[in-house]
Design an enzyme around this catalytic site. Structure first.
Site, short mmCIF file in Angstrom:
data_model
loop_
_atom_site.label_atom_id
_atom_site.label_comp_id
_atom_site.label_asym_id
_atom_site.label_seq_id
_atom_site.Cartn_x
_atom_site.Cartn_y
_atom_site.Cartn_z
N ASN A 35 5.08 8.86 -14.47
CA ASN A 35 4.38 10.14 -14.53
C ASN A 35 5.40 11.22 -14.21
O ASN A 35 5.75 11.40 -13.04
CB ASN A 35 3.22 10.15 -13.52
CG ASN A 35 2.55 11.51 -13.44
OD1 ASN A 35 2.75 12.36 -14.31
ND2 ASN A 35 1.76 11.72 -12.40
N LYS A 85 5.11 14.31 -14.36
CA LYS A 85 4.50 15.53 -13.82
C LYS A 85 5.10 16.76 -14.52
O LYS A 85 5.47 16.67 -15.68
CB LYS A 85 4.67 15.61 -12.30
CG LYS A 85 4.24 14.32 -11.61
CD LYS A 85 4.07 14.51 -10.14
CE LYS A 85 3.85 13.15 -9.49
NZ LYS A 85 3.36 13.25 -8.12
N HIS A 108 -5.72 12.25 -11.93
CA HIS A 108 -4.66 12.24 -10.93
C HIS A 108 -5.09 13.12 -9.76
O HIS A 108 -5.73 14.16 -9.95
CB HIS A 108 -3.35 12.75 -11.54
CG HIS A 108 -2.17 12.49 -10.66
ND1 HIS A 108 -1.88 13.27 -9.56
CD2 HIS A 108 -1.23 11.52 -10.69
CE1 HIS A 108 -0.80 12.79 -8.96
NE2 HIS A 108 -0.39 11.72 -9.62
N GLU A 149 -3.59 15.20 -8.06
CA GLU A 149 -3.14 16.60 -8.16
C GLU A 149 -4.08 17.41 -9.07
O GLU A 149 -4.32 18.59 -8.83
CB GLU A 149 -1.68 16.64 -8.67
CG GLU A 149 -0.72 16.16 -7.59
CD GLU A 149 0.57 15.55 -8.11
OE1 GLU A 149 0.91 15.73 -9.29
OE2 GLU A 149 1.24 14.85 -7.31
N GLU A 163 -4.08 5.13 -6.34
CA GLU A 163 -3.00 5.94 -5.76
C GLU A 163 -3.50 6.59 -4.48
O GLU A 163 -4.16 7.64 -4.53
CB GLU A 163 -2.59 7.04 -6.74
CG GLU A 163 -2.07 6.53 -8.07
CD GLU A 163 -1.14 7.54 -8.72
OE1 GLU A 163 0.03 7.20 -8.91
OE2 GLU A 163 -1.56 8.68 -8.99
N GLY A 176 4.32 11.01 -3.42
CA GLY A 176 5.40 11.97 -3.20
C GLY A 176 5.80 12.13 -1.74
O GLY A 176 6.51 13.05 -1.38
N SER A 178 4.81 6.55 -4.13
CA SER A 178 6.16 6.29 -3.63
C SER A 178 6.65 4.88 -3.95
O SER A 178 7.36 4.26 -3.16
CB SER A 178 6.24 6.57 -2.12
OG SER A 178 5.93 7.93 -1.87
#
Ligand code: PEP
Length: 251
Positions: free
Chosen positions: A9, A11, A96, A98, A168, A174, A214
């Protein structure tokens, strides 16, 4: 058949030129290899068609990172599932954390997106996962169940069998903090059980459930060795061939 999948991904990273170079580099690195997993790159919308032209899409699948919750029309700035499919992309990352956090994507919106993706022949990589407070309160099993039920459980068995799930934990994305392989196995097994409770056991057994958060060359082997961890969705470490390739080779 359950597939092993390693998906990157990217991003909102890489210009078109940088993204093309990254995709071509990965293509070159895999040229003489037969990975023991499906490999996918999730690029920005702007890169999809060019990346599809530049690589062997038989070896590396392409994913968008989102699609619109409308079919077409007056939605300035949006990109539809049909548009994504027309680039040569075969996958779309949906839900996701985010997108949920910064763009207010609700279970209902995501349900619409999943349906549009499927209607346009795209495979949704559907992300779920709890935030730190939910994990600390022991609510993570309930949170992922609700996310799955809220967006996916109206699907027919046939359509559900096309979904890839990415677990996730938000606290691991991250942050450099990875769920332990045992934590990942525990919740992946739970997710599979939830799916089996709604659909048939074979549908649950055949569903690919990826871990994300991660994941890197150092921890990938241990994670994918777990029986219910069928691969990974990788953010930071997918941005260079040097870091991404060893994750692919963890299988
Ligand atoms: C992600 O954003 O899907 C992700 C897993 O990111 P990272 O690997 O950087 O934690």
């Amino acid at each position: 058949m359950r597939k092993n999948i390693i998906a990157g991904n990217w991003k909102m990273n890489t210009t078109l030129q940088e993204g093309l170079a990254l995709a071509k580099g990965l293509n070159e690195a895999l040229k003489d290899k037969t990975p023991k997993c499906d490999v996918i790159v999730g690029t920005p919308f702007t890169h999809l068609a060019c990346v599809a032209d530049a690589i062997d899409t038989g070896k590396i699948g392409i994913a968008a990172q989102n699609c619109a919750d409308h079919e077409k029309g007056a939605y300035t700035g949006e990109v539809s599932a049909a548009m994504v499919a027309s680039t040569g992309a075969k996958y779309v990352i949906l839900g996701h954390s985010e997108r949920r956090q910064y763009y207010g994507e609700t279970a209902e919106i995501l349900k619409t997106k999943v349906n549009l993706a499927l209607a346009n022949g795209l495979t949704p990589i559907f992300c779920i996962g709890e935030v730190l407070e939910e994990r600390e309160a022991g609510k993570h099993f309930d949170v992922v169940d609700e996310q799955i039920k809220g967006s996916l459980f109206d699907l027919s068995a046939e359509d559900f069998s096309k979904i890839v799930i990415a677990y996730e934990p938000v606290w691991a994305i991250g942050t450099g903090k990875t769920a332990t392989a045992d934590q990942a196995q525990e919740i992946h097994a739970h997710i599979r059980q939830t799916i089996a409770g709604k659909y048939e056991q074979t549908i649950a057994d055949n569903c690919s459930i990826l871990y994300g958060g991660s994941m890197n060359a150092g921890n990938a082997k241990e994670l994918v060795a777990k029986p219910d961890v069928d691969g990974g969705l990788i953010g930071g470490a997918s941005l260079s061939v040097e870091n991404f390739l060893p994750i692919i080779e963890a299988f």
